[in-house]
Design an enzyme around this catalytic site. Structure first.
Site, mmCIF file in Angstrom:
data_model
loop_
_atom_site.group_PDB
_atom_site.id
_atom_site.type_symbol
_atom_site.label_atom_id
_atom_site.label_comp_id
_atom_site.label_asym_id
_atom_site.label_seq_id
_atom_site.Cartn_x
_atom_site.Cartn_y
_atom_site.Cartn_z
ATOM 1 N N TYR A 23 -4.597 7.795 -6.268
ATOM 2 C CA TYR A 23 -5.815 7.211 -5.553
ATOM 3 C C TYR A 23 -5.985 6.980 -4.291
ATOM 4 C CZ TYR A 23 -10.258 3.599 -4.845
ATOM 5 O OH TYR A 23 -10.566 3.046 -4.721
ATOM 6 N N SER A 24 -5.422 8.691 -3.606
ATOM 7 C CA SER A 24 -4.609 7.888 -2.106
ATOM 8 C C SER A 24 -5.016 9.671 -1.475
ATOM 9 C CB SER A 24 -3.860 8.001 -1.974
ATOM 10 O OG SER A 24 -3.039 8.917 -2.758
ATOM 11 N N LEU A 40 12.719 3.293 -4.137
ATOM 12 C CA LEU A 40 11.898 2.490 -4.625
ATOM 13 C C LEU A 40 10.493 2.779 -4.415
ATOM 14 C CD1 LEU A 40 11.152 -0.760 -5.055
ATOM 15 C CD2 LEU A 40 11.643 -0.803 -2.543
ATOM 16 N N ILE A 71 6.937 1.351 -3.152
ATOM 17 C CA ILE A 71 6.512 0.559 -3.059
ATOM 18 C C ILE A 71 5.118 0.920 -2.676
ATOM 19 C CG2 ILE A 71 5.511 -1.097 -1.466
ATOM 20 C CD1 ILE A 71 8.435 -1.042 0.226
ATOM 21 N N CYS A 122 3.143 1.261 -6.257
ATOM 22 C CA CYS A 122 3.206 2.759 -7.726
ATOM 23 C C CYS A 122 1.893 3.323 -8.413
ATOM 24 C CB CYS A 122 4.238 2.331 -8.410
ATOM 25 S SG CYS A 122 3.933 1.454 -9.592
ATOM 26 N N SER A 147 -0.439 -4.938 -9.737
ATOM 27 C CA SER A 147 -1.425 -5.125 -11.337
ATOM 28 C C SER A 147 -1.375 -4.668 -12.365
ATOM 29 C CB SER A 147 -2.671 -3.553 -10.669
ATOM 30 O OG SER A 147 -3.402 -3.256 -11.689
ATOM 31 N N ALA A 148 -1.602 -5.982 -12.945
ATOM 32 C CA ALA A 148 -1.421 -5.751 -14.446
ATOM 33 C C ALA A 148 -1.261 -4.444 -15.154
ATOM 34 C CB ALA A 148 -1.121 -7.160 -15.027
ATOM 35 N N GLU A 149 -2.918 -3.340 -14.793
ATOM 36 C CA GLU A 149 -3.429 -2.386 -15.358
ATOM 37 C C GLU A 149 -2.549 -1.756 -15.739
ATOM 38 O OE1 GLU A 149 -6.924 -1.612 -16.823
ATOM 39 O OE2 GLU A 149 -5.931 -3.840 -18.042
ATOM 40 N N CYS A 153 -16.232 5.538 3.944
ATOM 41 C CA CYS A 153 -15.503 6.405 3.810
ATOM 42 C C CYS A 153 -14.945 7.740 4.880
ATOM 43 C CB CYS A 153 -13.912 5.916 2.971
ATOM 44 S SG CYS A 153 -13.923 4.253 2.816
#
Length: 425
Positions: A173-174, A212, A214, A216, A238-240, A403
């Site tokens: 998603y980027s 690491l 940041i 993810c 995000s737990a999802e 966007c």
């Protein structure tokens, strides 16, 4: 489960509400004042044009320059201009959702406004009391530890089932990174894998090294890095997403992968490298120093951080930061695009050298176009979960078009950069 709450009213394409229709004669009495709003836009269009059909049926051409997009807009109600003048891009979206204006290609209109960002000045921004109220609302959504978790849940916990319907198979998603010139022959998945490989290359790590990540996401970079033999610790709020990354690692048999619900400010330990792909936009200007301090603290001396970020033109950053736009109000509460010059200066203050910056804004425009096509197909096929109604569908399409126009207009850019921690720190 949180759902994005669009403005109340009908989705674009419907007739304006009865209340708006009843007030149209009153607004018509002030048509001269609305013409002044159009005069201001006309004077600010240094490139491109807008063919505008007014509520009284007359057609007015704004701009008239050939060196830019040729947008077409129909104003069904004068109220649309009032919303634009008082609430900026937030009001313009509300007007669209109520059917007060329409266009066969809103992307061209958004591109035009961004292309003329300096000459238009504040023509598309909120003003007066409305602006102040919107700023108060935005401050209440600041990315403190508690606020950041709430804001991330608002957007990303729409559900893994939702995002998996229209993102490419990597679940990225980027922005993708296409071969140039951009071609329809290259799949979005291939371009996303090129982006992920470029981020991994920037870390200059080898098998056995630790990274690491940041922010993810759903684990696209985690997978690439783990397949390359790196040990990866991904953090998210995000737990999802956490569940998705864990399931992905188990399904693919990835070794050396851990993921936790951790705020970047709470990261402990040191790593050979840090990766962060379009996460800094969710931080907010007030927290940039803390974010960069966390990156510097996590890196071993000489370590590298590979960042992908979205920046807004420095020339309009102050005006942008003093307002609340459509994205901040309806899509990413608490979010803020970065000022590259300000962010870079802070990075240097934290002992992070800024190296090998590469911008590729039009690649994001293409990524957004393809996301919109995939989303539209999901809607056409009736595959969207029932919890998402027509208002949400309209909001999401508007968001993707808004966007895309911004990147095509050049006012916002996506870039990758490598931050290198000094050896003696």
């Amino acid at each position: 489960m949180n759902a994005i709450a669009p403005a109340s009213g009908r989705q674009n394409g419907a007739s304006p509400s009865r209340r708006a229709s009843a007030l149209d004669p009153l607004f018509a009495l002030f048509a001269g004042a609305f013409q002044k709003i159009l005069d201001r836009i006309d004077a600010g269009l240094a490139a491109g044009s807008i063919e505008t059909t007014l509520p009284d049926g007359r057609v007015r051409r704004l701009g008239g320059r050939a060196d830019g997009p040729a947008a077409v807009v129909t104003l069904a109600s004068w109220r649309s201009l009032l919303r634009l003048a008082t609430r900026g891009s937030v009001g313009w979206y509300v007007a669209w959702s109520l059917g007060e204006w329409s266009s066969p290609d809103p992307v061209a209109l958004f591109e035009l406004f961004v292309l003329n960002r300096t000459t238009l000045g504040n023509a598309g921004r909120a003003s007066g009391l409305t602006r102040r109220l919107q700023r108060v609302w935005h401050r209440l959504r600041a990315n403190s530890r508690q606020g950041a978790r709430r804001n991330i849940e608002f957007h990303y916990d729409l559900g893994n089932d939702f995002y998996s319907l229209w993102l490419d198979p990597t679940m990225s998603y980027s922005s993708a990174l296409f071969a140039e010139p951009i071609s329809a022959a290259q799949s979005l998945e291939d371009a996303q894998r090129t982006k992920l490989a470029a981020i991994l290359d920037r870390t200059a790590t080898a098998p056995g090294d630790t990274i690491l990540e940041i922010g993810c996401g759903w684990g696209s970079f985690v997978e690439v890095a783990a397949r390359g033999g790196r040990s990866v610790h991904g953090i998210t709020l995000s737990a999802e997403q956490k569940r998705a990354v864990e399931a992905r690692a188990e399904r693919l048999g990835l070794e050396g992968v851990t993921v936790s619900l951790t705020d970047y400010r709470d990261v402990i330990g040191s790593y050979d490298a840090v990766a962060s792909i379009e996460m800094v936009e969710a931080v907010g200007q007030a927290y940039w120093p803390e974010y960069l301090a966390a990156v510097a603290r996590a890196l071993k001396p000489g370590g590298r951080a590979a960042l992908q970020y979205i920046a807004i033109d420095d020339a309009i950053f102050t005006a942008y930061a003093d307002n609340v736009d459509f994205i901040q109000r309806y899509v990413f509460p608490g979010g803020m695009l970065i000022s590259e010059s300000r962010f870079r200066a802070l990075a240097v203050e934290h002992g992070l050298a800024w190296e090998d910056r590469r911008g590729f804004g039009l690649h994001y425009a293409e990524t957004l176009r393809r996301w919109r096509e995939a989303f539209d197909q999901v809607v056409a096929d009736g595959r969207l979960p029932e919890r998402f109604d027509s208002n949400f569908i309209g909001l999401w399409r508007y968001y993707l078009m808004y966007c895309e126009g911004g990147f095509r207009g050049g006012g916002i850019d996506v870039a990758q950069v490598t931050l290198v921690k000094a050896v003696n720190l």
